[in-house]
Enzyme design. Structure first.
Site, PDB file in Angstrom:
ATOM      1  N   LYS A  54       0.774  -1.255   0.179  1.00  0.00           N
ATOM      2  CA  LYS A  54      -0.030  -0.066  -0.089  1.00  0.00           C
ATOM      3  C   LYS A  54       0.964   1.331   0.148  1.00  0.00           C
ATOM      4  CE  LYS A  54      -3.920  -2.120   1.983  1.00  0.00           C
ATOM      5  NZ  LYS A  54      -4.671  -2.633   3.469  1.00  0.00           N
ATOM      6  N   GLN A  98      -4.793  -1.302   9.509  1.00  0.00           N
ATOM      7  CA  GLN A  98      -4.727  -2.680   9.012  1.00  0.00           C
ATOM      8  C   GLN A  98      -5.335  -3.726   9.873  1.00  0.00           C
ATOM      9  OE1 GLN A  98      -3.970  -3.311   5.923  1.00  0.00           O
ATOM     10  NE2 GLN A  98      -4.275  -5.548   5.823  1.00  0.00           N
ATOM     11  N   ASP A 121     -11.219   3.153   3.900  1.00  0.00           N
ATOM     12  CA  ASP A 121     -11.563   1.570   3.807  1.00  0.00           C
ATOM     13  C   ASP A 121     -13.145   1.475   3.545  1.00  0.00           C
ATOM     14  OD1 ASP A 121      -9.709  -0.485   3.963  1.00  0.00           O
ATOM     15  OD2 ASP A 121      -9.554  -0.087   6.195  1.00  0.00           O
TER      16      ASP A 121
HETATM   17  N1  GUN Z   1      -7.242  -6.775   5.892  1.00  0.00           N
HETATM   18  C1  GUN Z   1      -7.608  -7.443   4.855  1.00  0.00           C
HETATM   19  N2  GUN Z   1      -8.100  -6.598   3.935  1.00  0.00           N
HETATM   20  C2  GUN Z   1      -8.265  -5.486   4.509  1.00  0.00           C
HETATM   21  C3  GUN Z   1      -8.840  -4.263   4.074  1.00  0.00           C
HETATM   22  O1  GUN Z   1      -9.389  -4.145   3.057  1.00  0.00           O
HETATM   23  N3  GUN Z   1      -8.788  -3.025   4.786  1.00  0.00           N
HETATM   24  C4  GUN Z   1      -8.238  -3.098   6.105  1.00  0.00           C
HETATM   25  N4  GUN Z   1      -8.035  -2.142   6.674  1.00  0.00           N
HETATM   26  N5  GUN Z   1      -7.515  -4.353   6.590  1.00  0.00           N
HETATM   27  C5  GUN Z   1      -7.556  -5.398   5.901  1.00  0.00           C
END
Ligand code: GUN
Length: 297
Positions: A54, A98, A121
């Site tokens: 990311k 996350q 998100d």
């Molecule tokens: N963990 C797995 N997928 C995601 C996601 O799309 N967003 C976040 N914040 N954590 C994740």
């Protein structure tokens, strides 16, 4: 006949290029650079890879990446205090925590603590409610990426029957809302659905998001359907050597690609689209917060 392979990597690169052009325009015309803050608590190896990817892509798009790596034993209060600080920081446009979080932290409390206009998100109940009622908010990245791939393949989705296997808040439910808003006919199926195989066989669009390796096989798929595989499962691969793994989706790729008209591979399908949509959401959040009108895509 073999299915068309949907190249999510190439599609997401085009999206990131488009975002980078918009970021460059914001810098020259409005004199700011959107900033995305990512918080990782603990040492989960998969999460570390996601967060690194990311951050890399954020920088590639020209945006600022702010990373916070907190120790495994961080308390909920400490995490909430950091989020509060970032909610009030004018230079931060998007906040992503996350998941999963360590057991001492309630992920729902954390998600609700993020300012909805910075919730890139799209998990906050305000954004979930806006999506459910067909109003503009911030939409979860993975289902939005799937929608873009589906619209690229079909154009108009009106009247198509979409079957989503999986009912999570992150993928299944928002995917259903997005498809409904795009005028598809939507069925949400899951592990307890009776006659799951028959239900899937009716789908023009089949979205697999169950987290069970290769559960959906070719005989579950209607000839000519489009299959979107959201699953990313690590399975043992002794043929690659002792202790080795490979990544596979929720769909048995070879048999499915003999039935489907188009299919996303794992890896290289939905995964790269998720990150591109995160950057898209950050750009959109940055502009909305400053009342700057851009062509949202
Ligand atoms: N963990 C797995 N997928 C995601 C996601 O799309 N967003 C976040 N914040 N954590 C994740």
């Amino acid at each position: 006949m073999s299915a068309k392979l949907i190249d999510g990597k190439a599609f997401s690169n085009q999206l990131v290029d488009k975002i980078a052009r918009q970021v460059s325009l914001l810098q020259s015309v409005h004199h700011f650079t959107p900033g995305l803050a990512v918080i990782l608590v603990g040492e989960d190896p998969a999460s570390q890879v996601y967060v690194r990817n990311k951050a890399e892509r954020t920088k590639k798009s020209g945006m600022r990446s702010i990373e916070h790596r907190l120790p495994e034993q961080t308390s909920q209060e400490e995490l909430l205090a950091l989020i509060d600080k970032m909610n009030r920081d004018e230079a931060i446009d998007g906040i992503l925590v996350q998941l999963p979080l360590p057991a001492q932290i309630d992920d729902k409390a954390v998600i609700q603590a993020i300012a909805p206009e910075k919730d890139v998100d799209g998990f906050h109940v305000v954004n979930a409610g806006l999506l459910a009622t067909g109003q503009p908010g911030i939409v979860p990245c993975t289902p939005y990426g799937c929608l873009l791939l589906l619209q690229d393949h079909f154009g108009d989705l009106s009247g198509l029957h979409a079957v989503i296997v999986g009912r999570s808040n992150i993928v299944g439910k928002p995917m259903a809302q997005l498809l409904l808003n795009a005028h598809a006919t939507v069925t949400i199926a899951h592990s307890r659905t009776k006659e799951l195989e028959k239900t899937c066989q009716q789908a023009d669009i089949l979205v697999a998001a169950v987290g069970r390796p290769e559960m959906i096989t070719g005989d579950w798929i209607k000839k000519g359907a489009m299959v979107i595989d959201v699953g990313i499962n690590r399975v043992p691969a002794p043929e690659r050597g002792e202790g080795k793994f490979r990544l596979t989706g929720d769909v048995a790729f070879d048999s499915a690609s003999r039935q489907a008209a188009a299919i996303t591979p794992v890896p290289g399908g939905v995964g790269p689209m998720t990150i591109a949509c995160l950057l898209r959401n950050t750009l959109v959040a940055a502009c909305r917060r400053r009342d700057i009108v851009i062509d949202e895509f």
